[in-house]
Write a protein that holds these residues in place. Structure first.
Motif, mmCIF file in Angstrom:
data_model
loop_
_atom_site.group_PDB
_atom_site.id
_atom_site.type_symbol
_atom_site.label_atom_id
_atom_site.label_comp_id
_atom_site.label_asym_id
_atom_site.label_seq_id
_atom_site.Cartn_x
_atom_site.Cartn_y
_atom_site.Cartn_z
ATOM 1 N N LEU A 180 54.406 -12.371 60.296
ATOM 2 C CA LEU A 180 52.959 -12.586 60.426
ATOM 3 C C LEU A 180 52.311 -12.468 58.927
ATOM 4 O O LEU A 180 52.872 -11.663 58.275
ATOM 5 C CB LEU A 180 52.317 -11.365 61.014
ATOM 6 C CG LEU A 180 52.818 -11.200 62.531
ATOM 7 C CD1 LEU A 180 51.740 -10.109 63.330
ATOM 8 C CD2 LEU A 180 52.381 -12.557 63.326
ATOM 9 N N PRO A 181 51.403 -13.446 58.506
ATOM 10 C CA PRO A 181 50.626 -13.578 57.328
ATOM 11 C C PRO A 181 49.879 -12.278 57.202
ATOM 12 O O PRO A 181 49.483 -11.746 58.281
ATOM 13 C CB PRO A 181 50.055 -14.638 57.251
ATOM 14 C CG PRO A 181 50.845 -15.474 58.379
ATOM 15 C CD PRO A 181 51.235 -14.588 59.412
ATOM 16 N N GLN A 182 49.560 -12.099 56.111
ATOM 17 C CA GLN A 182 48.358 -11.015 55.646
ATOM 18 C C GLN A 182 47.128 -11.887 55.198
ATOM 19 O O GLN A 182 47.269 -12.738 54.633
ATOM 20 C CB GLN A 182 48.872 -9.997 54.688
ATOM 21 C CG GLN A 182 49.960 -8.890 55.175
ATOM 22 C CD GLN A 182 50.387 -8.117 53.964
ATOM 23 O OE1 GLN A 182 50.594 -8.407 52.932
ATOM 24 N NE2 GLN A 182 50.697 -7.049 54.412
ATOM 25 N N LEU A 183 46.046 -11.235 55.169
ATOM 26 C CA LEU A 183 44.864 -11.578 54.742
ATOM 27 C C LEU A 183 44.586 -10.546 53.505
ATOM 28 O O LEU A 183 44.419 -9.422 53.610
ATOM 29 C CB LEU A 183 43.525 -11.678 55.534
ATOM 30 C CG LEU A 183 42.234 -12.179 54.935
ATOM 31 C CD1 LEU A 183 42.234 -13.466 54.561
ATOM 32 C CD2 LEU A 183 41.209 -11.670 55.954
ATOM 33 N N ARG A 184 44.411 -11.270 52.263
ATOM 34 C CA ARG A 184 43.999 -10.431 51.009
ATOM 35 C C ARG A 184 42.586 -10.925 50.674
ATOM 36 O O ARG A 184 42.078 -11.732 50.133
ATOM 37 C CB ARG A 184 45.195 -10.918 49.900
ATOM 38 C CG ARG A 184 46.490 -10.209 50.399
ATOM 39 C CD ARG A 184 47.647 -10.586 49.295
ATOM 40 N NE ARG A 184 49.014 -10.043 49.857
ATOM 41 C CZ ARG A 184 49.894 -10.577 49.237
ATOM 42 N NH1 ARG A 184 50.201 -11.692 48.603
ATOM 43 N NH2 ARG A 184 51.153 -10.025 49.988
ATOM 44 N N VAL A 185 41.985 -9.791 50.665
ATOM 45 C CA VAL A 185 40.323 -9.874 50.716
ATOM 46 C C VAL A 185 40.177 -9.743 49.031
ATOM 47 O O VAL A 185 40.326 -8.722 48.558
ATOM 48 C CB VAL A 185 39.701 -8.852 51.510
ATOM 49 C CG1 VAL A 185 38.099 -9.361 51.251
ATOM 50 C CG2 VAL A 185 39.945 -9.161 53.005
ATOM 51 N N ARG A 186 39.482 -10.683 48.519
ATOM 52 C CA ARG A 186 38.859 -10.436 47.060
ATOM 53 C C ARG A 186 37.355 -10.865 47.032
ATOM 54 O O ARG A 186 36.621 -10.390 47.865
ATOM 55 C CB ARG A 186 40.043 -11.514 46.155
ATOM 56 C CG ARG A 186 41.429 -11.193 46.385
ATOM 57 C CD ARG A 186 42.071 -12.113 45.239
ATOM 58 N NE ARG A 186 43.630 -11.721 45.330
ATOM 59 C CZ ARG A 186 44.475 -12.192 46.009
ATOM 60 N NH1 ARG A 186 43.943 -13.590 46.616
ATOM 61 N NH2 ARG A 186 45.677 -11.837 46.043
ATOM 62 N N ASP A 187 37.070 -11.378 46.098
ATOM 63 C CA ASP A 187 35.723 -11.824 45.787
ATOM 64 C C ASP A 187 34.904 -12.771 46.544
ATOM 65 O O ASP A 187 33.849 -12.945 46.438
ATOM 66 C CB ASP A 187 35.343 -11.710 44.194
ATOM 67 C CG ASP A 187 35.627 -10.429 43.400
ATOM 68 O OD1 ASP A 187 35.857 -9.371 44.231
ATOM 69 O OD2 ASP A 187 35.977 -10.581 42.215
ATOM 70 N N SER A 188 35.697 -13.779 46.865
ATOM 71 C CA SER A 188 35.156 -15.264 47.150
ATOM 72 C C SER A 188 34.293 -15.163 48.518
ATOM 73 O O SER A 188 33.846 -16.164 48.807
ATOM 74 C CB SER A 188 36.184 -16.227 47.311
ATOM 75 O OG SER A 188 37.220 -16.022 48.249
ATOM 76 N N CYS A 189 34.487 -14.045 49.154
ATOM 77 C CA CYS A 189 33.741 -13.602 50.508
ATOM 78 C C CYS A 189 32.601 -12.869 50.523
ATOM 79 O O CYS A 189 31.790 -12.632 51.434
ATOM 80 C CB CYS A 189 34.584 -13.734 51.490
ATOM 81 S SG CYS A 189 35.958 -14.748 52.098
ATOM 82 N N GLY A 190 32.548 -12.104 49.312
ATOM 83 C CA GLY A 190 31.267 -11.376 49.121
ATOM 84 C C GLY A 190 31.855 -9.913 49.522
ATOM 85 O O GLY A 190 30.900 -9.060 49.698
ATOM 86 N N ALA A 191 32.977 -9.752 50.028
ATOM 87 C CA ALA A 191 33.604 -8.441 50.479
ATOM 88 C C ALA A 191 34.317 -7.699 49.405
ATOM 89 O O ALA A 191 34.756 -8.153 48.483
ATOM 90 C CB ALA A 191 34.486 -8.745 51.526
#
Length: 363
Positions: free
Chosen positions: A347-358
């Motif tokens: 399963l892949p992971q989601l790496r959350v950074r700045d491009s969604c405003g989160a």
């Protein structure tokens, strides 16, 4: 691009193995080289014990064990790996395979097809000739018809084989092989759900169509919309590399800009990282800002975090794919042929950074 001697040797070995035997003059014609070059190649390969030569003809050694690759000393397992590239996505897959091989006391030898599926078989013959006792195969397929056109030979390889990041058609001969793959549909769903949870409507997809990953992302997008009960805001925007087709790339960016400025969409998933960075740069020139005007997620996470605005990205477990595939192959080489085959999906992971405003996190 001029063909190297090693690549020509691979093609020669593939021809002889397919036929069992061949005249040197016929090989010269098939290879598109002079008789002198063909004779020289045959002499070199025969001297290494990879071919038998008799009276102007050569044959595949029936009882000979392939010569061990240089530096192995004839000890330990020799594993062969065919990859379509040694850079970008597959660099991590190769790294994981190499680490697992070293941990098992095996030697990994690598050949690259440069996404030329018509040459996969010849490259693989080269691996076998170099002493590979088991194979990790990631065919250089790019188009939906490539598995049928360039894949049947894989099922008849004489050594244990594990497919990497490739899902053949259900019920096909290749479907019965061991394989290790990333679940790209799951990765797309992670991205879509994240955007929806942030308050966006159905995200747009901007994607290529020139690799198995791209095809899987496209089909995963349709599945994710269904799971989330959403309707697509518009058709998928076809993406192409900016450096190869700048006009088509500009057309795709303009289509995305129009969707944003008209209110059709406030979020998008872009395959792949390089395209996503270039899209973001061009949108900024067109007064569309990420993440203020558009929440953007990239797919692959090779260089997404290096963008001016670090991009949230889906990260397939590339290194783990190489590692688990190698471990499976080593295990297969030590067990009986009656052991059930396995399809391992990571399963892949989601790496959350700045491009969604989160805020920065990882899910």
């Amino acid at each position: 691009m001029r063909e190297s001697a090693a690549e020509r040797h691979d093609r020669l070995l593939a021809l002889v193995r397919q036929r069992g035997s061949a005249r040197v003059s016929d090989l010269a014609t098939q290879l598109g080289v002079s008789p002198v070059t063909a004779r020289r190649d045959v002499e070199e390969l025969a001297g290494r014990g990879l071919l038998d030569r008799v009276h102007g003809s050569v044959s595949w050694p029936r009882d000979a064990t392939p010569a061990p690759a240089a530096g192995t000393g004839g000890n330990g397992l020799v594993l062969g790996m065919l990859a379509p590239s040694s850079t970008y996505y597959f660099a991590e897959v190769i790294r994981g395979a190499h680490e697992a091989a070293a941990q098992a006391g095996a030697r990994l030898i690598l050949r690259i097809s440069d996404y030329r599926p018509q040459e996969d078989q010849a490259r693989t013959e080269g691996l076998l000739a170099a002493g590979a006792e088991g194979l990790l195969i990631a065919p250089g397929w790019q188009h939906p018809g490539d598995p049928a056109a360039f894949g049947d030979w894989i099922a008849s390889l004489p050594v244990p084989t594990v497919l990497l990041e490739r899902r053949p058609a259900a019920g096909s001969p290749l479907d019965g092989l061991d394989r290790v793959c990333s679940d790209h549909a799951y990765g797309v769903l992670l991205a879509m759900r994240h955007l929806v949870d942030l308050g966006h409507g159905a995200p747009l997809l901007m994607a290529r169509a020139d690799s198995p990953t791209a095809v899987a992302v496209r089909s995963g997008y349709a599945e994710a919309l269904d799971v989330l009960g959403l309707r697509p805001p518009q058709d998928v925007i076809d993406s192409v590399p900016a450096e190869l087709a700048p006009e088509a790339f500009e057309e795709a960016v303009q289509a995305l800009r129009e969707a944003v400025t008209s209110g059709v969409a406030t979020a998008a998933l872009v395959h792949n990282d390089v395209d996503a960075i270039q899209v973001m740069q061009r949108l900024a020139e067109l007064d569309v800002r990420v993440p203020d005007d558009l929440a953007l997620i990239a797919y692959d996470d090779e260089v997404a975090g290096l963008a001016d605005t670090p991009l949230t990205a889906v990260a397939p477990p590339k290194r783990d794919v190489g590692r688990h595939a190698t471990e499976l192959l080593v295990e297969r080489l030590g067990r009986s042929s009656g052991t059930p085959r396995r399809h391992l999906t990571l399963l892949p992971q989601l790496r959350v950074r700045d491009s969604c405003g989160a805020s920065l996190s990882e899910t």
